[in-house]
Design an enzyme around this catalytic site. Structure first.
Site, mmCIF file in Angstrom:
data_model
loop_
_atom_site.group_PDB
_atom_site.id
_atom_site.type_symbol
_atom_site.label_atom_id
_atom_site.label_comp_id
_atom_site.label_asym_id
_atom_site.label_seq_id
_atom_site.Cartn_x
_atom_site.Cartn_y
_atom_site.Cartn_z
ATOM 1 N N CYS A 264 -45.534 67.796 5.222
ATOM 2 C CA CYS A 264 -46.790 68.372 4.887
ATOM 3 C C CYS A 264 -47.872 67.930 5.774
ATOM 4 O O CYS A 264 -48.561 68.383 6.538
ATOM 5 C CB CYS A 264 -47.176 68.403 3.490
ATOM 6 S SG CYS A 264 -46.020 69.343 2.478
HETATM 7 N N1 LIG Z 1 -41.295 69.393 0.632
HETATM 8 C C1 LIG Z 1 -42.554 69.452 -0.206
HETATM 9 O O1 LIG Z 1 -42.613 68.562 -0.567
HETATM 10 C C2 LIG Z 1 -43.135 70.713 0.036
HETATM 11 C C3 LIG Z 1 -44.356 70.924 -0.735
HETATM 12 C C4 LIG Z 1 -45.134 71.880 -0.841
HETATM 13 C C5 LIG Z 1 -44.815 72.879 0.059
HETATM 14 N N2 LIG Z 1 -43.881 72.750 1.022
HETATM 15 C C6 LIG Z 1 -43.711 73.838 1.936
HETATM 16 O O2 LIG Z 1 -42.473 74.710 1.405
HETATM 17 C C7 LIG Z 1 -41.928 75.338 2.578
HETATM 18 C C8 LIG Z 1 -40.486 74.937 2.421
HETATM 19 O O3 LIG Z 1 -40.516 73.410 2.617
HETATM 20 P P1 LIG Z 1 -39.096 72.578 1.845
HETATM 21 O O4 LIG Z 1 -39.607 71.061 2.021
HETATM 22 O O5 LIG Z 1 -38.491 73.160 0.700
HETATM 23 O O6 LIG Z 1 -38.157 72.865 3.294
HETATM 24 P P2 LIG Z 1 -36.500 72.537 3.238
HETATM 25 O O7 LIG Z 1 -36.349 72.494 4.652
HETATM 26 O O8 LIG Z 1 -36.068 71.318 2.199
HETATM 27 O O9 LIG Z 1 -36.020 73.798 2.592
HETATM 28 C C9 LIG Z 1 -35.914 75.058 3.169
HETATM 29 C C10 LIG Z 1 -34.547 75.659 3.196
HETATM 30 O O10 LIG Z 1 -34.714 77.040 3.694
HETATM 31 C C11 LIG Z 1 -33.623 77.373 4.351
HETATM 32 N N3 LIG Z 1 -33.452 78.467 5.227
HETATM 33 C C12 LIG Z 1 -34.314 78.517 6.616
HETATM 34 N N4 LIG Z 1 -34.417 79.861 6.835
HETATM 35 C C13 LIG Z 1 -33.956 80.550 5.971
HETATM 36 C C14 LIG Z 1 -33.878 81.686 5.920
HETATM 37 N N5 LIG Z 1 -34.051 82.772 6.984
HETATM 38 N N6 LIG Z 1 -33.162 82.215 4.668
HETATM 39 C C15 LIG Z 1 -32.778 81.381 3.795
HETATM 40 N N7 LIG Z 1 -32.703 80.341 4.093
HETATM 41 C C16 LIG Z 1 -33.529 79.558 4.800
HETATM 42 C C17 LIG Z 1 -32.957 76.241 5.047
HETATM 43 O O11 LIG Z 1 -31.809 75.915 5.446
HETATM 44 C C18 LIG Z 1 -33.631 74.969 4.051
HETATM 45 O O12 LIG Z 1 -32.358 74.563 3.348
HETATM 46 C C19 LIG Z 1 -42.693 74.791 3.712
HETATM 47 O O13 LIG Z 1 -43.477 75.733 4.264
HETATM 48 C C20 LIG Z 1 -43.335 73.514 3.481
HETATM 49 O O14 LIG Z 1 -44.506 73.159 4.068
HETATM 50 C C21 LIG Z 1 -43.057 71.495 1.015
#
Ligand SMILES: NC(=O)c1ccc[n+]([C@@H]2O[C@H](COP(=O)([O-])OP(=O)(O)OC[C@H]3O[C@@H](n4cnc5c(N)ncnc54)[C@H](O)[C@@H]3O)[C@@H](O)[C@H]2O)c1
Length: 422
Positions: A264
């Protein structure tokens, strides 16, 4: 009346998507967790959670309902009522990389039906839902956003490792491309989250998330810069922060650290500054300044280690630095963008031997040149300096402070005559 068997598909089963999927199961939905990583799919279906906020027991309970399964098969998206997109939004070469959102929207589109709802949850710049996602969904489905299907944006506020504020009890901002879309998005989250906060448009919801993270980023940069000045001025910044934190209004506590990491803070504010620059032609100075200060914290930490060794008539070359923490913050296994990595790499480049302790992060994610360690009495006795970067709950702090080794504590978590704070 039995449970409402609405069908939800959650695209991306990571730190954000898996918790949403688990709550949707509790909310009575039939849930498909769509994930492109085969290994994660296999692990999830056999009851092993790769996300620390979700225990194996919670996952087992979800699987046992028969209303959750992970899949990488696009055909399993068929017939959904609600699709939530929670895929990564990294920066690539200084530019937002929206390819994951594009791919996710493209895989949802052929399965869209009249009356279904698509919710984007990934963090991104204002305009993404309407300018990028809507056209992909419309082109792939032949339907029209608003008129035929509902579309909205709801930012994710999840804070991995936070045991007080989780997904269910943190208010959730919701939006839609029109009033009916807003109602559909709000209806989905009202079933799984305690309180939803509607805003009038998707751009306002997208900006909300970037405002929250930019606020945090800027304030962390402020205390980081203050910490560096205070050290030179001989003033205890931590004491000043504690004292300021007693003010019951108009002040919010932030503490210095070795830099910012995770998915983030190092990225989200740059989504906003990129968009401001691109659309308005001028820079977002607060973000640039905060990036500058926070990105230089690892260099500053290395300089402090150098100075501590110098005080003991030692050079970095040939010294052993016992580092605690490669995760980007306490009690998470997430090591993305962690400031520990450049610190360790710089120390190694200067000739130090780095031993690294982190029980949360798999050793495979350690910098290859660092030696995995446990923080045993022998590890501590062999160290010239301890560098405490991450304050995981399971660290034996007494063992560190009683080892008689100089410690640079970047979290003010330790107490003792040998401990120096950032
Ligand atoms: N991790 C946090 O604390 C947090 C908090 C708030 C917002 N976010 C936001 O949420 C979003 C996701 O973050 P995250 O931390 O969960 O990421 P992450 O990498 O943990 O999870 C995302 C998942 O999506 C999968 N993926 C990628 N492309 C795909 C597709 N086309 N179809 C299906 N699956 C697919 C990946 O393999 C991965 O497992 C980002 O935009 C991030 O900025 C994250």
């Amino acid at each position: 009346m039995g449970l409402n068997k609405d069908r939800a598909v959650i695209i991306g089963q990571g730190y954000v998507g898996l918790p949403v999927a688990m709550l949707a199961v509790l909310g009575g939905y039939d849930v498909v967790g769509f994930e492109v990583d085969d290994h994660k799919v296999a692990e999830l279906n056999s009851g092993r959670s790769h996300v620390e906020d979700i225990t194996d027991e919670q996952l087992a309970e979800a699987l046992a309902t028969g209303r959750y399964r992970a899949t990488n098969e696009p055909a399993d998206l068929a017939g959904f009522d609600v699709a939530v997109i929670s895929v990564p939004t990294p920066m690539g070469e200084g530019v937002p990389d929206l390819s994951f959102i594009e791919a996710a929207a493209a895989s949802v589109a052929p399965h869209l039906s009249v009356g279904a709802t698509v919710i984007l949850e990934s963090t991104t710049y204002p305009g993404t839902t309407e300018e990028l996602v809507a056209p992909i969904l419309e082109a792939g489905s032949g339907l029209s956003a608003g008129a035929d299907f509902h579309l909205g944006y709801s930012p994710e506020r999840i804070d991995p490792g936070n045991t007080t504020w989780g997904l269910a009890n943190t208010p959730k901002v919701v939006s839609g491309v029109d009033a009916r879309s807003l109602a559909a998005v709000q209806g989905f989250f009202d079933r799984i989250i305690e309180r939803t906060v509607p805003v009038s448009g998707t751009r306002e919801a997208e900006l909300t998330k970037l405002l929250e993270n930019t606020f945090r980023h800027v304030n962390i940069a402020l205390v980081n810069e203050l910490a560096m000045f205070s050290k030179d001025l001989g003033i205890d910044v931590w004491e000043a922060i504690d004292a300021a934190s007693t003010k019951p209004f108009g002040y919010m506590r932030f503490t210095p650290g070795p830099g910012v990491g995770g998915h983030c803070l190092p990225i989200d504010p740059s989504y906003l500054s990129w968009q401001v620059e691109r659309t308005l032609g001028h820079s977002f100075r607060f973000v640039e300044l905060a990036n500058d200060v926070n990105q230089h914290m690892p260099d500053y930490v290395v300089r402090r280690v150098q100075a501590m060794l110098n005080d003991h008539s030692k050079a970095v070359r040939g010294s052993t630095v016992l580092v605690y923490g490669i995760a980007y913050k306490a009690n998470t296994s997430d090591a993305r963008e962690t400031p520990s990595r450049p610190i360790i790499e710089q120390l190694i480049e200067l000739g130090a031997t780095v031993q690294l302790v982190d029980s949360h992060v798999p050793v495979g994610q350690f910098p290859p040149a660092a030696t995995p360690a446990q923080g045993t009495p022998a590890d501590l006795a062999g160290a010239d300096v301890v560098l405490y970067l991450v304050d995981h709950d399971d660290v034996d702090r007494d063992a560190i402070t009683s080892a008689g080794v100089p410690v640079l504590d970047c979290r003010r978590a330790l107490k003792g005559p040998e401990v120096e704070y950032l």
